[in-house]
Design an enzyme around this catalytic site. Structure first.
Site, PDB file in Angstrom:
ATOM      1  N   HIS A  91      -7.304   1.004  -6.471  1.00 62.10           N
ATOM      2  CA  HIS A  91      -7.059   0.072  -5.377  1.00 62.10           C
ATOM      3  C   HIS A  91      -7.770  -1.412  -6.227  1.00 62.10           C
ATOM      4  O   HIS A  91      -8.987  -1.321  -4.778  1.00 62.10           O
ATOM      5  CB  HIS A  91      -8.323   0.435  -4.305  1.00 62.10           C
ATOM      6  CG  HIS A  91      -8.651  -0.049  -2.866  1.00 62.10           C
ATOM      7  ND1 HIS A  91      -7.425  -1.004  -2.366  1.00 62.10           N
ATOM      8  CD2 HIS A  91      -9.284   1.137  -1.619  1.00 62.10           C
ATOM      9  CE1 HIS A  91      -7.751  -1.039  -1.427  1.00 62.10           C
ATOM     10  NE2 HIS A  91      -8.698   0.113  -0.920  1.00 62.10           N
TER      11      HIS A  91
ATOM     12  N   GLN B 264     -10.328  -4.038  -3.499  1.00 59.23           N
ATOM     13  CA  GLN B 264     -11.725  -3.584  -2.794  1.00 59.23           C
ATOM     14  C   GLN B 264     -12.461  -3.174  -4.366  1.00 59.23           C
ATOM     15  O   GLN B 264     -13.322  -3.826  -4.472  1.00 59.23           O
ATOM     16  CB  GLN B 264     -11.637  -1.623  -2.184  1.00 59.23           C
ATOM     17  CG  GLN B 264     -12.860  -0.920  -1.769  1.00 59.23           C
ATOM     18  CD  GLN B 264     -13.218  -2.020  -0.675  1.00 59.23           C
ATOM     19  OE1 GLN B 264     -12.891  -1.616  -0.087  1.00 59.23           O
ATOM     20  NE2 GLN B 264     -14.155  -2.321  -0.572  1.00 59.23           N
TER      21      GLN B 264
ATOM     22  N   ASP C 295     -17.241   7.411  -1.711  1.00 58.20           N
ATOM     23  CA  ASP C 295     -16.019   7.316  -0.884  1.00 58.20           C
ATOM     24  C   ASP C 295     -15.605   8.099   0.003  1.00 58.20           C
ATOM     25  O   ASP C 295     -15.919   9.112  -0.525  1.00 58.20           O
ATOM     26  CB  ASP C 295     -14.591   6.452  -1.907  1.00 58.20           C
ATOM     27  CG  ASP C 295     -13.655   6.548  -1.459  1.00 58.20           C
ATOM     28  OD1 ASP C 295     -13.445   6.605  -0.288  1.00 58.20           O
ATOM     29  OD2 ASP C 295     -12.707   6.480  -2.019  1.00 58.20           O
TER      30      ASP C 295
ATOM     31  N   ARG D 267       1.045  -0.835   0.130  1.00 60.87           N
ATOM     32  CA  ARG D 267      -0.213  -0.098  -0.133  1.00 60.87           C
ATOM     33  C   ARG D 267       0.592   1.562  -0.043  1.00 60.87           C
ATOM     34  O   ARG D 267       1.646   1.038   0.486  1.00 60.87           O
ATOM     35  CB  ARG D 267      -0.600  -0.221   1.529  1.00 60.87           C
ATOM     36  CG  ARG D 267      -1.667   1.079   1.618  1.00 60.87           C
ATOM     37  CD  ARG D 267      -2.409   1.294   2.338  1.00 60.87           C
ATOM     38  NE  ARG D 267      -3.963   1.188   1.972  1.00 60.87           N
ATOM     39  CZ  ARG D 267      -5.334   0.723   2.614  1.00 60.87           C
ATOM     40  NH1 ARG D 267      -4.962   1.844   2.819  1.00 60.87           N
ATOM     41  NH2 ARG D 267      -6.377   0.442   1.977  1.00 60.87           N
TER      42      ARG D 267
ATOM     43  N   CYS E   7     -16.441   1.887   0.696  1.00 61.03           N
ATOM     44  CA  CYS E   7     -15.306   1.345   0.813  1.00 61.03           C
ATOM     45  C   CYS E   7     -15.116   1.211   2.517  1.00 61.03           C
ATOM     46  O   CYS E   7     -14.197   0.110   2.791  1.00 61.03           O
ATOM     47  CB  CYS E   7     -14.449   1.842  -0.141  1.00 61.03           C
ATOM     48  SG  CYS E   7     -13.924   3.238   0.480  1.00 61.03           S
TER      49      CYS E   7
ATOM     50  N   ARG F 201     -13.355  -8.418   1.697  1.00 63.42           N
ATOM     51  CA  ARG F 201     -11.777  -8.019   1.472  1.00 63.42           C
ATOM     52  C   ARG F 201     -10.902  -9.784   1.859  1.00 63.42           C
ATOM     53  O   ARG F 201     -10.630 -10.208   0.737  1.00 63.42           O
ATOM     54  CB  ARG F 201     -11.385  -7.407   2.627  1.00 63.42           C
ATOM     55  CG  ARG F 201     -12.045  -5.518   2.263  1.00 63.42           C
ATOM     56  CD  ARG F 201     -11.358  -5.650   1.025  1.00 63.42           C
ATOM     57  NE  ARG F 201     -10.690  -5.136   1.131  1.00 63.42           N
ATOM     58  CZ  ARG F 201      -9.482  -3.857   0.804  1.00 63.42           C
ATOM     59  NH1 ARG F 201     -10.442  -3.405   1.503  1.00 63.42           N
ATOM     60  NH2 ARG F 201      -8.172  -4.084   1.229  1.00 63.42           N
TER      61      ARG F 201
END
Ligand code: CP
Ligand code: NVA
Length: 317
Positions: free
Chosen positions: A129, A132, A230, A102, A270, A298
């Site tokens: 991402h 996700q 988001d 990340r 998310c 996830r």
């Protein structure tokens, strides 16, 4: 060439469907205990940005596949004192079996993949991402398929994303949505409309675009099956906070907006959510909200991505 997962389009739609099949299996199998897909393997999980879900799900997931997860905060590595990403990647390649990263720049995950010789998973960059967005497609299949597990059940669904349409989530959802035939409307202020880099991602993968942009929230909400938002201030954008909140406030997902959607619409995020900013508390906690199923998935989807990569690379070796 070792297969990695750096962009949503690194897997074909057929390969992504294989991942989802595996994720359904892992979800059902979880009570059976630790598996041995990653037996004897150590995976490095490197974080240059904060995380709750990604860290927990990858650390638990790699353990549950029989592997050894090593969480590494970037500040604890020599990279924070100037060692190059290239040399760091080469060193990882001598000790480990896979890497999850990340970070800020997409270029860094590409460099880890290029010099480590290991499968690398993008656990969020400024650009994308994909863990996700794959999880979100899986969660939609679970919800709309009502037990069928067939990815075709989300083809033609009307998906509306509100807020910062130039952020990693908007881009990954446009890409993953297009892979599965979902019609993605990205809706936000002109100042935060998708940049040319999104079209470059589509074009370089030869993927047909099924996304559109509008700055009119009513247009995007009209008949929508999925409402998605988001945070307005992504990690790394904190200095723009006041301006972002002011510009994006007309794009809040609230009860009035959701009322324009389809009767059976769902709300997705998310997470982390900033209740009262991009979404009202009422919508976030409503019956339409499936945000915690999304978060749980996830784990299952990333276990499937990692073990799919390991198997694929074994068969290519
Ligand atoms: N959605 C997500 O990636 O959450 P974290 O930032 O907590 O990992
Ligand atoms: N766009 C957000 C996603 C967090 C999971 C960020 O980059 O901070």
């Amino acid at each position: 060439m070792v297969r990695s997962f750096l962009r949503d389009t690194d897997l074909t739609p057929a390969e992504a469907a294989e991942v989802f099949e595996l994720a359904h299996r892992y979800k059902k199998l979880r009570p059976a205990g630790v598996l041995d897909a990653l037996r004897g393997q150590s995976w490095g999980l490197v974080f240059f940005k904060k995380s709750t879900r990604t860290r927990l799900s990858f650390e638990a997931g790699i353990y549950e596949l029989g592997g050894h997860p090593m969480v590494l905060q970037a500040d604890d590595l020599q990279i924070s004192r100037g060692e190059t990403v290239e040399d760091t990647a080469k060193i990882f390649g001598r000790f480990l079996h896979g890497i999850v990263v990340r970070t800020f720049e997409q270029d860094m995950v590409d460099t880890f993949a290029k010099y480590s010789g290991l499968p690398v998973v993008n656990a969020l960059t400024d650009l994308l991402h994909p863990c996700q967005s794959y999880t979100d497609m899986f969660t939609m299949i679970e919800h709309f398929g009502k037990g069928s597990e067939d990815p075709e059940c989300i083809r033609g669904k009307k998906f509306a994303f509100f807020g910062d349409t130039a952020c990693n989530m908007a881009y990954s959802l446009a890409l993953a949505g297009s892979m599965f035939g979902v019609d993605v409307a990205l809706c936000g202020p002109e100042e935060f409309r998708p940049g040319r880099e999104l079209d470059v991602l589509f074009d370089s993968a030869g993927l047909e675009k099924r996304y559109s942009f509008t700055s009119d929230p009513r247009e995007a909400a009209d008949g929508a099956d999925v409402f998605y938002t988001d945070v307005w201030v992504s990690m790394g954008k904190e200095s723009e906070k006041a301006e972002r909140i002011k510009t994006m406030s007309p794009y809040q997902v609230n009860e009035k907006l959701v009322a324009l959607g389809s009767k059976d619409s769902i709300f997705m995020h998310c997470l982390p959510a900033h209740s009262g900013e991009e979404v009202t508390e009422g919508v976030l906690r409503s019956e339409k909200s499936i945000v915690f199923d999304q978060a749980e998935n996830r784990l299952h989807v990333q276990k499937a991505i990692v073990s799919w990569l390991v198997n694929k690379n074994r068969s290519l070796a």
